[in-house]
Design a protein around this motif. Structure first.
Motif, mmCIF file in Angstrom:
data_model
loop_
_atom_site.group_PDB
_atom_site.id
_atom_site.type_symbol
_atom_site.label_atom_id
_atom_site.label_comp_id
_atom_site.label_asym_id
_atom_site.label_seq_id
_atom_site.Cartn_x
_atom_site.Cartn_y
_atom_site.Cartn_z
ATOM 1 N N GLU A 1 7.340 19.600 24.339
ATOM 2 C CA GLU A 1 7.629 21.027 24.555
ATOM 3 C C GLU A 1 8.530 21.544 23.440
ATOM 4 O O GLU A 1 9.514 20.887 23.066
ATOM 5 C CB GLU A 1 8.329 21.238 25.901
ATOM 6 N N SER B 1 10.060 16.566 15.731
ATOM 7 C CA SER B 1 10.846 17.685 15.222
ATOM 8 C C SER B 1 10.904 17.573 13.700
ATOM 9 O O SER B 1 10.832 16.469 13.150
ATOM 10 C CB SER B 1 12.249 17.654 15.797
ATOM 11 N N THR C 1 11.470 23.221 21.980
ATOM 12 C CA THR C 1 12.796 23.541 22.504
ATOM 13 C C THR C 1 13.596 24.423 21.558
ATOM 14 O O THR C 1 14.533 25.083 21.978
ATOM 15 C CB THR C 1 13.604 22.264 22.809
ATOM 16 N N SER C 2 13.209 24.445 20.274
ATOM 17 C CA SER C 2 13.931 25.258 19.304
ATOM 18 C C SER C 2 13.011 25.602 18.140
ATOM 19 O O SER C 2 12.255 24.751 17.664
ATOM 20 C CB SER C 2 15.150 24.490 18.799
ATOM 21 N N PHE D 1 11.187 19.559 19.244
ATOM 22 C CA PHE D 1 10.375 19.319 20.434
ATOM 23 C C PHE D 1 11.050 18.272 21.294
ATOM 24 O O PHE D 1 11.687 17.356 20.782
ATOM 25 C CB PHE D 1 8.973 18.820 20.053
ATOM 26 N N GLU D 2 10.881 18.416 22.592
ATOM 27 C CA GLU D 2 11.345 17.404 23.533
ATOM 28 C C GLU D 2 10.228 17.173 24.536
ATOM 29 O O GLU D 2 9.801 18.112 25.207
ATOM 30 C CB GLU D 2 12.613 17.868 24.243
ATOM 31 N N GLU D 3 9.725 15.953 24.578
ATOM 32 C CA GLU D 3 8.613 15.591 25.451
ATOM 33 C C GLU D 3 7.410 16.519 25.270
ATOM 34 O O GLU D 3 6.779 16.945 26.224
ATOM 35 C CB GLU D 3 9.069 15.562 26.902
#
Length: 59
Positions: free
Chosen positions: A48, A24, A50-51, A44-46
């Motif tokens: 993906e 991120s 996310t924001s 990003f989370e994993e």
């Protein structure tokens, strides 16, 4: 790298940016259409997205 499309907060044209899903970040990049600065904040989370936020910066 992930290509992400969004509207420029200055000229409202659709533009795209390549985002690195490894981490991120917050950074400033100029619009490819109107050349005004945009503050980009991505998370990003994993791997993906996310924001995503694109904010207008004053000149």
């Amino acid at each position: 790298m992930i290509e992400h499309y969004f509207m420029c907060p200055h000229c409202w044209q659709e533009i795209s940016m390549l985002l690195d899903p490894a981490y991120s970040q917050t950074y400033v990049e100029d619009c490819e259409v109107c050349c005004n600065p945009i503050e980009i904040q991505v998370a990003f989370e994993e791997g993906e997205l996310t924001s995503f936020e694109a904010r207008e910066l004053g000149q």
